[in-house]
Design a protein around this motif. Structure first.
Motif, PDB file in Angstrom:
ATOM      1  N   TYR A  56       0.833  -1.195   0.000  1.00  0.00           N
ATOM      2  CA  TYR A  56       0.000   0.000   0.000  1.00  0.00           C
ATOM      3  C   TYR A  56       0.875   1.255   0.000  1.00  0.00           C
ATOM      4  O   TYR A  56       1.949   1.280   0.604  1.00  0.00           O
ATOM      5  N   ASN A  57       0.403   2.304  -0.669  1.00  0.00           N
ATOM      6  CA  ASN A  57       1.079   3.588  -0.656  1.00  0.00           C
ATOM      7  C   ASN A  57       0.016   4.675  -0.797  1.00  0.00           C
ATOM      8  O   ASN A  57      -0.758   4.682  -1.765  1.00  0.00           O
ATOM      9  N   TYR A  58      -0.018   5.601   0.149  1.00  0.00           N
ATOM     10  CA  TYR A  58      -1.033   6.654   0.192  1.00  0.00           C
ATOM     11  C   TYR A  58      -0.987   7.546  -1.049  1.00  0.00           C
ATOM     12  O   TYR A  58      -2.021   7.827  -1.667  1.00  0.00           O
ATOM     13  N   THR A  59       0.201   7.992  -1.430  1.00  0.00           N
ATOM     14  CA  THR A  59       0.342   8.857  -2.605  1.00  0.00           C
ATOM     15  C   THR A  59      -0.149   8.141  -3.859  1.00  0.00           C
ATOM     16  O   THR A  59      -0.809   8.736  -4.705  1.00  0.00           O
ATOM     17  N   SER A  60       0.149   6.870  -3.953  1.00  0.00           N
ATOM     18  CA  SER A  60      -0.294   6.085  -5.105  1.00  0.00           C
ATOM     19  C   SER A  60      -1.813   5.980  -5.147  1.00  0.00           C
ATOM     20  O   SER A  60      -2.421   6.069  -6.216  1.00  0.00           O
ATOM     21  N   GLU A  61      -2.417   5.778  -3.978  1.00  0.00           N
ATOM     22  CA  GLU A  61      -3.873   5.680  -3.938  1.00  0.00           C
ATOM     23  C   GLU A  61      -4.515   6.984  -4.428  1.00  0.00           C
ATOM     24  O   GLU A  61      -5.425   6.965  -5.262  1.00  0.00           O
TER      25      GLU A  61
END
Length: 182
Positions: A56-61
């Motif tokens: 998971y990666n917040y920026t990617s989401e």
């Protein structure tokens, strides 16, 4: 801050398009935004190897939310060009799949690097230093779409659906190269 970008992306995109009356300027905005945050994230976190693509990666989401909005909106303008429509729908489905199952966020950061080439294509369409930008488009297309994409595809062989979607995108990019050469 980043979350606000996802909410205001389409209104900003449409406003840029309507004010300038130029879809290519709006696309340049979209592609620049889609590249800036993933590149910053990859550099800031020293993600120079293709490890943990499933994480998971917040920026990617958040970038995924913006990309889906852009791909769906832009599909209304490219619907007559079947390969581009297929590419947009395939990418939208892949992003939504990753967001829904909360997987492959880091992979998406790397996939967005392919949009670097599109920035130079946008500049060509705007007749800004057309020769140099076309050369930069070709170089970046080769590096990020013809070289990086197959590596990422191979690294995702354990998820059949993701592997098939990435393989389809690889073949689509080869089709575009063949079409450009012939």
């Amino acid at each position: 801050m980043h979350a606000l970008l996802t909410i205001f992306f389409i209104p900003t995109y449409v406003t840029i398009y309507k004010v300038t009356n130029n879809l290519n300027i709006a696309r340049l905005y979209a592609h620049s935004l889609l590249v800036f945050y993933p590149v910053k994230e990859l550099i800031d976190n020293k993600m120079y190897q293709f490890n943990n693509l499933i994480d998971y990666n917040y920026t990617s989401e958040l970038s995924g939310y913006i990309a889906v909005q852009y791909f769906i909106y832009d599909s209304f303008y490219i619907y007559q060009q079947k390969p581009y429509l297929f590419h947009h729908l395939l990418c939208s489905f892949g992003i939504m799949y990753g967001i829904y199952y909360n997987i492959y966020h880091v992979l998406f950061l790397y996939l967005l690097l392919g949009e670097i080439s599109t920035i130079f294509l946008d500049l060509c369409e705007l007749n800004i230093c057309k020769k140099i930008n076309y050369l930069l488009f070709k170089i970046n297309f080769i590096v990020f779409r013809l070289m990086l994409l197959p590596v990422l595809t191979y690294k995702c062989y354990n998820n059949t659906l993701i592997f098939i979607m990435l393989s389809s995108d690889c073949f689509l990019h080869m089709y575009w190269i063949k079409k450009a050469i012939c």
